[in-house]
Scaffold this motif. Structure first.
Motif, short mmCIF file in Angstrom:
data_model
loop_
_atom_site.label_atom_id
_atom_site.label_comp_id
_atom_site.label_asym_id
_atom_site.label_seq_id
_atom_site.Cartn_x
_atom_site.Cartn_y
_atom_site.Cartn_z
N TRP A 1 51.43 25.55 107.08
CA TRP A 1 51.16 24.86 105.82
C TRP A 1 52.44 24.73 105.00
O TRP A 1 53.36 25.53 105.16
CB TRP A 1 50.13 25.65 105.00
N ARG B 1 54.50 14.77 101.24
CA ARG B 1 53.97 14.09 102.43
C ARG B 1 55.10 13.42 103.20
O ARG B 1 55.17 13.48 104.42
CB ARG B 1 52.94 13.03 102.04
N ARG C 1 48.92 15.94 106.58
CA ARG C 1 48.61 15.80 105.15
C ARG C 1 47.62 16.85 104.66
O ARG C 1 47.73 17.31 103.53
CB ARG C 1 48.02 14.40 104.88
N ASP C 2 46.65 17.19 105.51
CA ASP C 2 45.65 18.16 105.06
C ASP C 2 46.16 19.59 105.11
O ASP C 2 45.41 20.53 104.84
CB ASP C 2 44.35 18.01 105.87
N HIS C 3 47.45 19.76 105.43
CA HIS C 3 48.07 21.09 105.40
C HIS C 3 49.18 21.14 104.36
O HIS C 3 50.09 21.97 104.44
CB HIS C 3 48.62 21.44 106.79
#
Length: 229
Positions: A128, A139, A149-151
């Motif tokens: 992360w 990003r 992106r979700d990390h």
């Protein structure tokens, strides 16, 4: 020490981290993954490129000057550097942030840190990134590291009908960093890598001895790398 020996020491350190097989790792960004302050630089670049209306920039310049003078809290400033984009189309801001990062920070990335991130991912580590900079810039930076992106835990606002709002989602600054780690990752990381605010991020981890980077390790060396497993 010769460049080859420095490289050998750097890679030996990377191997020592990999040998611990951390399951979850969190990386701070400025000064850890790359040199420089991406958030501050993006704000200056936006002014040069006139990406934000003049009336908004006029107020933000004064506000930022107060922040540098210690009159505005960091959390508040980090939030305002995101909400100043209210009403703008997010995709356009993201494109601008990507152009900014590639032009100004692509060469600032520490190659050893990029290698470490990628090798951790290869061995199955959940990696992360955390930052108080807006998520558009982070990003853009994470494209160079392969972090999805979700990390990414960065300064963010709600998006409605493709436009940026002034409704803050999170500000991972100061205490906000361990808070974001706990709320989103929902488990303590096994390894934390940071230079700025290290102690605050470390609070998100279990108690464990620190590992200090060898002095010969390139610039990121001046930070602490905490292994908590």
């Amino acid at each position: 020490m010769s460049p080859s020996k420095i490289a050998d020491r750097a890679h030996a350190f990377i191997d020592s981290i990999l040998s611990l097989k951390p399951r979850v790792a969190v990386f701070d960004c400025d000064g850890t993954l790359w040199s420089g302050d991406a958030g501050e630089s993006f704000f200056a670049w936006e002014q040069e490129e006139k990406l934000v209306p003049d009336d908004i920039l006029l107020g933000m310049r004064a506000r930022y000057a107060d922040y540098k003078a210690g009159k505005v809290e960091e959390d508040a400033m980090c939030g305002e550097l995101v909400t100043m984009h209210k009403g703008m189309i997010e995709a356009e801001v993201q494109r601008a942030a990507t152009r900014f990062f590639d032009l100004n920070f692509g060469e600032q990335i520490f190659p050893e840190m990029r290698e470490l991130v990628q090798r951790l991912q290869t061995q199955g580590c959940d990696v992360w990134a955390v930052s108080s900079t807006n998520e558009w810039v982070i990003r853009a930076g994470m494209r160079h590291f392969g972090i999805a992106r979700d990390h990414i835990l960065a300064a963010a606002v709600k998006i409605e009908k493709m436009r940026i709002t002034d409704q803050l989602v999170r500000i991972p600054s100061g205490d906000g960093k361990p808070k974001a780690i706990h709320e989103v990752i929902k488990k303590s990381p096994d390894a934390v890598f940071s230079r700025s605010g290290f102690g605050l991020i470390a609070n998100a981890c279990r108690e464990s001895p620190d590992i200090r980077v060898p002095a010969e390790f390139p610039k990121a060396a001046s930070g602490l790398f905490l292994i908590t497993s």
